[in-house]
Design an enzyme around this catalytic site. Structure first.
Site, mmCIF file in Angstrom:
data_model
loop_
_atom_site.group_PDB
_atom_site.id
_atom_site.type_symbol
_atom_site.label_atom_id
_atom_site.label_comp_id
_atom_site.label_asym_id
_atom_site.label_seq_id
_atom_site.Cartn_x
_atom_site.Cartn_y
_atom_site.Cartn_z
ATOM 1 N N CYS A 146 51.505 5.426 38.489
ATOM 2 C CA CYS A 146 51.844 4.031 38.805
ATOM 3 C C CYS A 146 51.174 3.039 37.852
ATOM 4 O O CYS A 146 51.805 2.058 37.432
ATOM 5 C CB CYS A 146 51.515 3.703 40.255
ATOM 6 S SG CYS A 146 49.851 4.142 40.786
ATOM 7 N N ASP A 194 56.875 -3.081 42.267
ATOM 8 C CA ASP A 194 56.251 -1.828 42.697
ATOM 9 C C ASP A 194 56.649 -0.677 41.778
ATOM 10 O O ASP A 194 57.820 -0.287 41.731
ATOM 11 C CB ASP A 194 56.693 -1.523 44.137
ATOM 12 C CG ASP A 194 55.812 -0.482 44.806
ATOM 13 O OD1 ASP A 194 55.225 0.343 44.082
ATOM 14 O OD2 ASP A 194 55.712 -0.503 46.046
ATOM 15 N N HIS A 226 56.051 2.382 42.183
ATOM 16 C CA HIS A 226 56.195 3.648 42.921
ATOM 17 C C HIS A 226 57.652 3.981 43.242
ATOM 18 O O HIS A 226 57.938 5.041 43.812
ATOM 19 C CB HIS A 226 55.382 3.588 44.224
ATOM 20 C CG HIS A 226 53.921 3.302 43.998
ATOM 21 N ND1 HIS A 226 53.416 2.021 44.023
ATOM 22 C CD2 HIS A 226 52.881 4.116 43.734
ATOM 23 C CE1 HIS A 226 52.109 2.068 43.790
ATOM 24 N NE2 HIS A 226 51.759 3.331 43.611
#
Length: 469
Positions: free
Chosen positions: A302, A426, A428
């Protein structure tokens, strides 16, 4: 140089080649310049002639701008509104559904719509046919031939007619040919000519969209003097690269060839806070997340992806020319600065904000500030610092805490109440480049202070802009 308003309803963009052909009886530079100038004057005359034709792409609409703005189909008249041309354009969705676009206007999700037109010249002339006559003349000369890639835009408002737009388009085409002539003669060396290349740049409001002509093949570093003159002309600060090629405006109807999504946050609605102000990332970035580039980094990559997003921002603003680094290049950079052992390259080890800071400095020469937060609950009090960062630097922020890393793209913050919301990208996410899913499911979205682990410590990497023109 033509400046147009970027907030207008519809952009009309004319593209097409014009052939620059010169017979040069001498290689004397003075004489060559005169011949080239006369050829450009001939091209400007062609644009103003009745032979000039503008064809609306993906539609049956053809316009003769110098014949009283005559057009086909006959429903199109000089007083037709520009925005009404959309109904004649066949979109991919309509074609697949077998619908006629003339019956239904295409629905645009873009805030700025673009009507593309092809610039053409009518070759046949009306009148009686006559037998051809051939003459043969033996004459030695140099022949110069190249295609000039015309690319002009004008922006129209709700009440602009086709007649209004055509007048401005012809003016823009004529002006662009003048700029091309200047660049061609300015960079002419002996018998070597450089092809002029038009580019468009979106400047801060209220300046809007500006056309600039550069010589093709000449690097940005060799055009610094020209860029400095442009900065002075448009009263721009000399510490931001507004006119580098990488910063050229990307028209909203053109797909990006690399497949990455750009700026997914722009379709989001901002949260409403009492006396709140919005502070956002400035410019263009690519969304980098898990599982892209055929790399399975689910569970460990990440921070690498957040770093890639930051690197894409510096690349797409024209600060650096280096491509976005891969995971291995990031790891190798940390080995090169002595932060990691050689065995780190090729591993699945996490990195954090301090490593992101080191890689940015090693690979791009970017310095970063680090903000330390001892526990997540303290992030709610960092509104002023974060707002100031987006106001002055405008770069994406990487934040790491525990085993998670995210990218902060902006904040909404109220100076009176202290309320704050964070715009989070994000890394992820593991799915396809589906903007609707990414925004609907909150992979790019506004989050409250509860988004952070209230007891975990966080480090934030705040990249600083380079001071360059």
């Amino acid at each position: 140089m033509v400046v147009v308003d970027s907030d207008s309803v519809t952009i009309l963009r004319v593209k097409g080649p014009l052939e620059l052909k010169c017979h040069l009886d001498s290689t004397d530079e003075v004489l060559m310049r005169k011949v080239i100038s006369r050829t450009f004057e001939t091209l400007r005359s062609q644009v103003k002639s009745e032979s000039c034709v503008l064809a609306v792409c993906d539609s049956p609409v053809i316009i003769w701008p110098n014949k009283g703005v005559y057009a086909t189909p006959e429903e199109i008249t000089p007083t037709t509104l520009c925005e009404d041309v959309h109904q004649w354009i066949q979109t991919d969705e309509q074609e697949s559904a077998g619908k006629r676009s003339a019956k239904k206007k295409s629905k645009k999700s873009l805030s700025v719509s673009v009507i593309n037109l092809r610039l053409m010249m009518e070759m046949t002339k009306p009148g009686p046919l006559s037998a051809p006559i051939l003459n043969k003349t033996v004459h030695k000369s140099h022949f110069l031939s190249t295609a000039l890639s015309m690319d002009c835009v004008v922006c129209t408002s709700f009440n602009d007619t086709i007649k209004d737009a055509c007048e401005r388009l012809l003016e823009a085409l004529t002006h662009q040919l003048c700029e091309m002539e200047k660049v061609t003669l300015q960079h002419m060396k002996g018998t070597t000519l450089l092809v002029p290349e038009p580019l468009h740049f979106l400047l801060p409001k209220p300046k809007g969209l500006v056309m600039v002509v550069y010589p093709a093949g000449v690097s940005d570093s060799q055009l610094e003097t020209q860029r400095m003159e442009l900065h002075q002309q448009f009263e721009l600060p000399d510490d931001r690269p507004y006119f580098r090629r990488a910063n050229a405006y990307h028209f909203p109807d053109e797909p990006y060839k690399d497949g990455y999504l750009r700026n997914p946050h722009v379709i989001l609605n901002h949260p409403t806070l009492d006396n709140g102000k919005v502070y956002l990332v400035q410019g263009i970035y690519s969304y980098h997340h898990y599982m892209q580039d055929r790399v399975d980094d689910n569970g460990w990559g990440c921070a690498y992806r957040s770093l890639q997003t930051i690197c894409s921002w510096f690349q797409q603003q024209g600060y650096v020319e280096r491509p976005v680094p891969t995971h291995k290049e990031i790891q190798q950079a940390l080995v090169d600065v002595g932060d990691k052992q050689a065995s780190f390259v090729g591993s699945h080890q996490w990195i954090g904000s301090i490593e992101v800071q080191a890689v940015l400095n090693q690979l791009l020469g970017i310095t970063s500030k680090i903000m330390f937060v001892s526990q997540g609950s303290e992030l709610a009090s960092k509104g002023r610092e974060l707002a100031n960062h987006f106001l002055t630097e405008g770069t994406p922020i990487m934040i790491g805490g525990g085993v998670l890393a995210h990218t902060i793209l902006g904040v909404t913050w109220s100076e009176t109440t202290g309320e704050i919301r964070y715009l989070i990208l994000d890394p992820h996410y593991t799915g396809a480049e589906d903007l609707q899913v990414i925004t609907d499911k909150g992979w790019c979205g506004w989050k409250g202070p509860e988004f952070w682990d209230q007891t975990a410590y966080y480090n934030l990497c705040l990249p600083q802009r380079l001071k360059s023109i």
